[in-house]
Design an enzyme around this catalytic site. Structure first.
Site, PDB file in Angstrom:
ATOM      1  N   GLU A 117      99.112  52.948  42.353  1.00 48.34           N
ATOM      2  CA  GLU A 117      98.047  52.751  41.375  1.00 48.34           C
ATOM      3  C   GLU A 117      96.925  51.903  41.959  1.00 48.34           C
ATOM      4  O   GLU A 117      95.736  52.199  41.766  1.00 48.34           O
ATOM      5  CB  GLU A 117      98.597  52.093  40.112  1.00 48.34           C
ATOM      6  CG  GLU A 117      99.467  53.009  39.263  1.00 48.34           C
ATOM      7  CD  GLU A 117      99.793  52.390  37.916  1.00 48.34           C
ATOM      8  OE1 GLU A 117      99.208  52.825  36.908  1.00 48.34           O
ATOM      9  OE2 GLU A 117     100.635  51.476  37.885  1.00 48.34           O
ATOM     10  N   GLU A 137     107.998  56.189  39.018  1.00 46.54           N
ATOM     11  CA  GLU A 137     108.354  55.599  37.728  1.00 46.54           C
ATOM     12  C   GLU A 137     109.224  56.520  36.874  1.00 46.54           C
ATOM     13  O   GLU A 137     110.085  56.051  36.115  1.00 46.54           O
ATOM     14  CB  GLU A 137     107.083  55.237  36.947  1.00 46.54           C
ATOM     15  CG  GLU A 137     106.407  53.953  37.378  1.00 46.54           C
ATOM     16  CD  GLU A 137     105.383  54.170  38.477  1.00 46.54           C
ATOM     17  OE1 GLU A 137     104.534  53.290  38.669  1.00 46.54           O
ATOM     18  OE2 GLU A 137     105.436  55.228  39.157  1.00 46.54           O
TER      19      GLU A 137
END
Length: 266
Positions: A117, A137
């Site tokens: 990210e 994730e």
């Protein structure tokens, strides 16, 4: 801001010429950031952004294995996930905001979960050979909602982005360079030197023009083309009839190198 241990700061900051280098400094934990580290990174980013003598920011990681493995899952197990998200700024103060100055990621190893990210939030990326990127994730019952999935949708082809998100697939730096996400792939020993050279070459240009161009580029990512062009015309006077533009034009006519002001515009 959470407490930071002075002897072992989770984030380091150092000026290299006109470039502020911010280093995630938890190599023992794959540079996974706890809440203290995330808030400290945010502080250093804001200080660099406010300093007119800083033309660009480089984000990198300590060690030679990981750039960042995301949030500290051991801390998350104790306190719950999300304590490292800075309000209005996201993970490490970067994933949910747009920084006015160019931000270059010097990716020294795996950039996964929140680390990816951060990388996707950078304006440009220089990565070591073989570095892996991804959002695993989904394997932990989570989603990279603080910018990861959203930036995948903006920056990668749909099918590739969906595979990364739904499968947790890891892609190499070389593959992301082919997709236009990574700018340079370099040997590990050359990473910081190559990144600083990359930044310094950029900063030979007008800092004012760089800032204006980045602002216009960011708006254009979300606007219809006619609106983006209209925005450019509306704001053009502050650059096209400036001291910087007059110097650039004069330098061209006089066959010399332009001398631009080395400070960021207010």
């Amino acid at each position: 801001m959470p407490n930071v241990t002075a002897d072992h700061p989770p984030v380091l900051t150092e000026r290299r010429g006109a470039v502020q280098v911010i280093t995630l400094n938890r190599p023992h934990a794959s540079n996974a950031m706890d809440a203290a580290g995330s808030y400290l990174a945010d502080r250093y980013l804001r200080e660099a952004e406010a300093d007119p003598q800083v033309g660009a920011i480089v984000l990198t990681g300590a060690g030679n294995r990981c750039f960042c493995a995301g949030m500290d899952l051991k801390e998350a197990a104790r306190r719950g996930a999300g304590h490292g998200l800075v309000p209005g700024a996201g993970f490490c103060g970067v994933t949910e905001r747009v920084i006015g100055k160019p931000v270059i990621g010097a990716i020294n190893g795996a950039a996964v979960a929140g680390g990816f990210e951060i990388a996707l939030a950078c304006d440009m990326l220089v990565a070591v050979e073989g570095a892996l990127f991804g959002l695993p994730e989904v394997k932990r019952g989570m989603v990279a909602f603080t910018g990861g999935v959203q930036r995948l949708a903006q920056q990668l082809p749909r099918q590739t982005g969906m595979e990364i998100m739904c499968h947790g697939t890891l892609l190499t730096a070389e593959r992301l360079k082919d997709l236009g996400v990574v700018n340079r792939v370099v040997p590990p020993a050359a990473l910081l030197d190559e990144t600083l050279a990359f930044a310094s070459l950029m900063l030979e240009n007008s800092w004012k023009a760089i800032a204006f161009g980045k602002e216009l580029f960011n708006h254009a990512m979300h606007e219809p083309l006619p609106d983006a062009i209209a925005r450019g015309h509306a704001d053009a006077d502050r650059l096209m009839r400036s001291d910087e533009s007059r110097e650039g034009i004069a330098a061209y006519v006089e066959h010399r190198t332009a001398t631009f002001r080395k400070e960021t515009p207010k």
